[in-house]
Design a protein around this motif. Structure first.
Motif, PDB file in Angstrom:
ATOM      1  N   GLN A 121     -20.987 -36.748 -53.763  1.00 34.95           N
ATOM      2  CA  GLN A 121     -19.932 -37.765 -53.704  1.00 34.95           C
ATOM      3  C   GLN A 121     -19.440 -38.008 -52.269  1.00 34.95           C
ATOM      4  O   GLN A 121     -18.513 -38.784 -52.065  1.00 34.95           O
ATOM      5  CB  GLN A 121     -18.747 -37.327 -54.576  1.00 34.95           C
ATOM      6  N   HIS A 122     -20.068 -37.313 -51.310  1.00 34.26           N
ATOM      7  CA  HIS A 122     -19.721 -37.445 -49.890  1.00 34.26           C
ATOM      8  C   HIS A 122     -18.237 -37.139 -49.636  1.00 34.26           C
ATOM      9  O   HIS A 122     -17.560 -37.819 -48.856  1.00 34.26           O
ATOM     10  CB  HIS A 122     -20.043 -38.856 -49.384  1.00 34.26           C
ATOM     11  N   ILE A 123     -17.747 -36.096 -50.309  1.00 32.07           N
ATOM     12  CA  ILE A 123     -16.360 -35.654 -50.113  1.00 32.07           C
ATOM     13  C   ILE A 123     -16.336 -34.665 -48.948  1.00 32.07           C
ATOM     14  O   ILE A 123     -17.119 -33.723 -48.897  1.00 32.07           O
ATOM     15  CB  ILE A 123     -15.811 -34.992 -51.389  1.00 32.07           C
ATOM     16  N   ASP A 124     -15.435 -34.871 -48.040  1.00 34.85           N
ATOM     17  CA  ASP A 124     -15.345 -34.034 -46.849  1.00 34.85           C
ATOM     18  C   ASP A 124     -14.591 -32.745 -47.191  1.00 34.85           C
ATOM     19  O   ASP A 124     -13.358 -32.698 -47.199  1.00 34.85           O
ATOM     20  CB  ASP A 124     -14.618 -34.791 -45.739  1.00 34.85           C
ATOM     21  N   THR A 125     -15.348 -31.684 -47.485  1.00 37.22           N
ATOM     22  CA  THR A 125     -14.712 -30.410 -47.843  1.00 37.22           C
ATOM     23  C   THR A 125     -13.988 -29.792 -46.639  1.00 37.22           C
ATOM     24  O   THR A 125     -12.989 -29.091 -46.805  1.00 37.22           O
ATOM     25  CB  THR A 125     -15.759 -29.406 -48.362  1.00 37.22           C
ATOM     26  N   GLY A 126     -14.494 -30.059 -45.441  1.00 37.60           N
ATOM     27  CA  GLY A 126     -13.834 -29.540 -44.245  1.00 37.60           C
ATOM     28  C   GLY A 126     -12.412 -30.058 -44.123  1.00 37.60           C
ATOM     29  O   GLY A 126     -11.496 -29.318 -43.742  1.00 37.60           O
ATOM     30  N   ALA A 127     -12.240 -31.334 -44.475  1.00 38.91           N
ATOM     31  CA  ALA A 127     -10.897 -31.921 -44.422  1.00 38.91           C
ATOM     32  C   ALA A 127      -9.983 -31.274 -45.450  1.00 38.91           C
ATOM     33  O   ALA A 127      -8.790 -31.056 -45.191  1.00 38.91           O
ATOM     34  CB  ALA A 127     -10.981 -33.427 -44.665  1.00 38.91           C
ATOM     35  N   ILE A 128     -10.544 -30.955 -46.623  1.00 39.72           N
ATOM     36  CA  ILE A 128      -9.735 -30.303 -47.670  1.00 39.72           C
ATOM     37  C   ILE A 128      -9.298 -28.920 -47.211  1.00 39.72           C
ATOM     38  O   ILE A 128      -8.141 -28.534 -47.360  1.00 39.72           O
ATOM     39  CB  ILE A 128     -10.532 -30.210 -48.991  1.00 39.72           C
ATOM     40  N   TRP A 129     -10.266 -28.167 -46.633  1.00 37.10           N
ATOM     41  CA  TRP A 129      -9.903 -26.846 -46.119  1.00 37.10           C
ATOM     42  C   TRP A 129      -8.850 -26.967 -45.017  1.00 37.10           C
ATOM     43  O   TRP A 129      -7.964 -26.104 -44.896  1.00 37.10           O
ATOM     44  CB  TRP A 129     -11.140 -26.132 -45.557  1.00 37.10           C
ATOM     45  N   GLY A 130      -8.923 -28.054 -44.248  1.00 36.82           N
ATOM     46  CA  GLY A 130      -7.952 -28.256 -43.182  1.00 36.82           C
ATOM     47  C   GLY A 130      -6.542 -28.459 -43.694  1.00 36.82           C
ATOM     48  O   GLY A 130      -5.566 -28.102 -43.013  1.00 36.82           O
ATOM     49  N   THR A 131      -6.422 -29.034 -44.889  1.00 32.12           N
ATOM     50  CA  THR A 131      -5.081 -29.214 -45.474  1.00 32.12           C
ATOM     51  C   THR A 131      -4.540 -27.902 -46.036  1.00 32.12           C
ATOM     52  O   THR A 131      -3.331 -27.766 -46.233  1.00 32.12           O
ATOM     53  CB  THR A 131      -5.113 -30.262 -46.606  1.00 32.12           C
ATOM     54  N   ILE A 132      -5.441 -26.947 -46.302  1.00 31.97           N
ATOM     55  CA  ILE A 132      -4.998 -25.659 -46.851  1.00 31.97           C
ATOM     56  C   ILE A 132      -4.571 -24.723 -45.730  1.00 31.97           C
ATOM     57  O   ILE A 132      -3.474 -24.153 -45.754  1.00 31.97           O
ATOM     58  CB  ILE A 132      -6.135 -25.014 -47.679  1.00 31.97           C
ATOM     59  N   PHE A 133      -5.448 -24.558 -44.736  1.00 30.87           N
ATOM     60  CA  PHE A 133      -5.169 -23.640 -43.638  1.00 30.87           C
ATOM     61  C   PHE A 133      -4.975 -24.437 -42.342  1.00 30.87           C
ATOM     62  O   PHE A 133      -5.758 -24.321 -41.404  1.00 30.87           O
ATOM     63  CB  PHE A 133      -6.303 -22.629 -43.468  1.00 30.87           C
ATOM     64  N   ASP A 134      -3.934 -25.251 -42.306  1.00 34.71           N
ATOM     65  CA  ASP A 134      -3.670 -26.032 -41.098  1.00 34.71           C
ATOM     66  C   ASP A 134      -2.960 -25.153 -40.070  1.00 34.71           C
ATOM     67  O   ASP A 134      -2.063 -24.362 -40.409  1.00 34.71           O
ATOM     68  CB  ASP A 134      -2.823 -27.257 -41.439  1.00 34.71           C
ATOM     69  N   GLU A 135      -3.370 -25.270 -38.833  1.00 32.81           N
ATOM     70  CA  GLU A 135      -2.843 -24.405 -37.777  1.00 32.81           C
ATOM     71  C   GLU A 135      -1.338 -24.567 -37.570  1.00 32.81           C
ATOM     72  O   GLU A 135      -0.630 -23.565 -37.399  1.00 32.81           O
ATOM     73  CB  GLU A 135      -3.601 -24.666 -36.473  1.00 32.81           C
ATOM     74  N   PRO A 136      -0.785 -25.794 -37.598  1.00 33.96           N
ATOM     75  CA  PRO A 136       0.680 -25.912 -37.462  1.00 33.96           C
ATOM     76  C   PRO A 136       1.425 -25.190 -38.583  1.00 33.96           C
ATOM     77  O   PRO A 136       2.446 -24.538 -38.338  1.00 33.96           O
ATOM     78  CB  PRO A 136       0.916 -27.428 -37.524  1.00 33.96           C
ATOM     79  N   GLY A 137       0.891 -25.305 -39.811  1.00 33.78           N
ATOM     80  CA  GLY A 137       1.515 -24.600 -40.932  1.00 33.78           C
ATOM     81  C   GLY A 137       1.422 -23.098 -40.771  1.00 33.78           C
ATOM     82  O   GLY A 137       2.359 -22.360 -41.105  1.00 33.78           O
ATOM     83  N   ASN A 138       0.273 -22.619 -40.262  1.00 34.87           N
ATOM     84  CA  ASN A 138       0.104 -21.184 -40.029  1.00 34.87           C
ATOM     85  C   ASN A 138       1.093 -20.676 -38.971  1.00 34.87           C
ATOM     86  O   ASN A 138       1.663 -19.584 -39.111  1.00 34.87           O
ATOM     87  CB  ASN A 138      -1.329 -20.885 -39.578  1.00 34.87           C
ATOM     88  N   LYS A 139       1.290 -21.471 -37.931  1.00 33.18           N
ATOM     89  CA  LYS A 139       2.231 -21.069 -36.880  1.00 33.18           C
ATOM     90  C   LYS A 139       3.665 -21.060 -37.400  1.00 33.18           C
ATOM     91  O   LYS A 139       4.463 -20.178 -37.055  1.00 33.18           O
ATOM     92  CB  LYS A 139       2.100 -22.005 -35.675  1.00 33.18           C
ATOM     93  N   ARG A 140       3.999 -22.049 -38.224  1.00 34.05           N
ATOM     94  CA  ARG A 140       5.351 -22.084 -38.801  1.00 34.05           C
ATOM     95  C   ARG A 140       5.581 -20.848 -39.672  1.00 34.05           C
ATOM     96  O   ARG A 140       6.641 -20.219 -39.633  1.00 34.05           O
ATOM     97  CB  ARG A 140       5.524 -23.356 -39.638  1.00 34.05           C
ATOM     98  N   TYR A 141       4.550 -20.496 -40.443  1.00 35.02           N
ATOM     99  CA  TYR A 141       4.650 -19.328 -41.308  1.00 35.02           C
ATOM    100  C   TYR A 141       4.842 -18.055 -40.485  1.00 35.02           C
ATOM    101  O   TYR A 141       5.684 -17.200 -40.807  1.00 35.02           O
ATOM    102  CB  TYR A 141       3.388 -19.229 -42.174  1.00 35.02           C
ATOM    103  N   LEU A 142       4.072 -17.919 -39.403  1.00 35.04           N
ATOM    104  CA  LEU A 142       4.205 -16.750 -38.530  1.00 35.04           C
ATOM    105  C   LEU A 142       5.611 -16.674 -37.940  1.00 35.04           C
ATOM    106  O   LEU A 142       6.215 -15.586 -37.892  1.00 35.04           O
ATOM    107  CB  LEU A 142       3.167 -16.817 -37.410  1.00 35.04           C
ATOM    108  N   ASN A 143       6.141 -17.806 -37.509  1.00 31.23           N
ATOM    109  CA  ASN A 143       7.496 -17.812 -36.942  1.00 31.23           C
ATOM    110  C   ASN A 143       8.539 -17.401 -37.966  1.00 31.23           C
ATOM    111  O   ASN A 143       9.500 -16.692 -37.636  1.00 31.23           O
ATOM    112  CB  ASN A 143       7.821 -19.203 -36.375  1.00 31.23           C
ATOM    113  N   LEU A 144       8.349 -17.825 -39.218  1.00 32.93           N
ATOM    114  CA  LEU A 144       9.283 -17.443 -40.276  1.00 32.93           C
ATOM    115  C   LEU A 144       9.202 -15.941 -40.559  1.00 32.93           C
ATOM    116  O   LEU A 144      10.221 -15.293 -40.805  1.00 32.93           O
ATOM    117  CB  LEU A 144       8.979 -18.229 -41.555  1.00 32.93           C
TER     118      LEU A 144
END
Length: 403
Positions: free
Chosen positions: A163-186
């Motif tokens: 179906q030509h679905i970009d799985t990399g983009a989906i993984w990017g929404t799960i483990f996004d670096e800004p979200g990871n940094k926010r979590y670390l700061n919390l």
């Protein structure tokens, strides 16, 4: 309902204790984050030889194995309760559904305090066991194998490819670096309510990860395999099935050895330094899941052999003690991890090496064994186990042991 939940099998409790050791090591080497952390956290240790050795050891023998090991034992427990009940099967299944609903409540509360929680996942997947209570052993085993080697996830990958679905983009929404940094700061800030709010908002990401990676299917597959083991009385009557476990030991370690050699060969070939075709990626993922599954079964067989030896009676007794209080011990690991690694306490996340994280995990585990032995000399159940049991039966259960 009259399920003889108090009839214990020491070997199974011992295996459960061993699983808790693997779980705390897997979590504390990653400083108990329970989620992806920014690369800056581990970067200082990437040139450290001891850290590299510990990470390699963990990757081969620990990470990805013990969530499955614990899942296997959950399925065994379901099978034991079903076999022991003196009530109608329908009545037992209704009570079990209520039991795992309560587990889901405990798990959700736990997730709010730690994203790595598995109890909420177990509760959701556990309802599937009700659908397999009456199927034949053959169907049970084959469905379990198909899920354990993650066939649904590979079919999912194939669908996304066509179906030509970009799985990399989906993984990017799960483990996004800004979200990871926010979590670390919390984590480091140690502010209670913002931390809970962020964990609550992250639950959909967690479920995306469970489905996309196939962990959800693997977990349920090991539930079913554990149920099959219980039906066959394999662990309950270990001495009568030593030949089966000896064969299991030989076959699984042989498969693991071959797959490790393949992995080392591919690593040396440099294939992972370039873009690989989707079909090859899917094949390698399936082989990795197969290796993890074989490692779990190798641990089940190998540890069972060790704990069945008379010379290992003290080890069995120690592991069985913490295994009887598995739920309390699992939640306590989070509580202590909070104090040791997060800003709510010593704030050591990323400030000590992975090797020190391992050492801390071992020390906490040994302390939990001592506490479990002390507690069970005085009480019938662990505190959380007692609460869970009382709510399951909707009446206060005996707690103190008679002197």
């Amino acid at each position: 309902m009259n399920s003889t939940l108090t009839s214990r099998v020491p070997l199974i409790d011992g295996l459960r204790g061993f699983a808790l050791l693997g779980i705390i090591l897997a979590h504390y080497i990653g400083w108990h984050g329970g989620w992806s952390l920014p690369q800056e956290v581990s970067k200082p240790y990437q040139s450290d030889v001891l850290s590299q050795i510990i990470w390699t050891f963990d990757g081969i023998l620990v990470t990805g194995k013990f969530f499955a090991f614990f899942s296997f034992l959950f399925g065994v427990s379901f099978g034991l309760m079903l076999l022991r009940t003196s009530d109608r099967k329908a009545a037992f299944l209704a009570r079990f559904a209520w039991r795992i609903t309560l587990l889901g409540g405990i798990g959700l509360l736990h997730h709010l305090h730690w994203r790595g929680d598995i109890l909420s996942i177990y509760a959701m997947v556990g309802f599937g066991l009700l659908l397999f209570a009456n199927v034949s052993d053959k169907i049970l085993l084959w469905v379990a194998i198909g899920l354990i080697v993650n066939v649904p996830a590979r079919l999912q990958d194939a669908y996304m490819t066509f179906q030509h679905i970009d799985t990399g983009a989906i993984w990017g929404t799960i483990f996004d670096e800004p979200g990871n940094k926010r979590y670390l700061n919390l984590i480091r800030a140690g502010e209670y309510f913002p931390f809970l709010e962020d964990n609550w908002a992250a639950f959909p990401k967690k479920m995306k990860f469970q489905v996309l990676s196939g962990r959800l299917y693997i977990t349920f597959g090991f539930f079913l395999l554990g149920f099959w083991f219980a039906r066959k009385q394999l662990l309950q009557q270990f001495e009568e099935h030593r030949i089966f476990f000896r064969k299991l030991l030989i076959y699984t370690i042989s498969v693991v050895g071959v797959l490790l050699l393949i992995g080392v060969g591919l690593q040396l070939s440099g294939i992972f330094n370039q873009t690989i075709p989707m079909w090859l990626s899917a094949l390698l993922s399936m082989l990795y899941d197969l290796m993890n599954a074989c490692m779990v079964l190798f641990y089940v067989a190998g540890v069972s052999f060790l704990l069945s030896k008379k010379s290992w009676n003290k080890v069995l007794s120690s592991l069985a003690a913490i295994g009887k209080m598995a739920l309390t011990s699992y939640l306590t690991q989070t509580l202590l991890g909070w104090f040791i690694f997060f800003g709510f306490g010593l704030n050591l996340l990323g400030k000590v090496s992975p090797a020190v994280g391992y050492l801390i995990g071992i020390m906490v585990f040994l302390a939990q064994i001592a506490f479990s032995q002390w507690w069970l000399e005085r009480f019938r159940y662990g505190p959380v186990e007692w609460l869970w049991r009382s709510l399951t039966y909707l009446r206060i259960q005996p707690f103190l042991k008679s002197r």
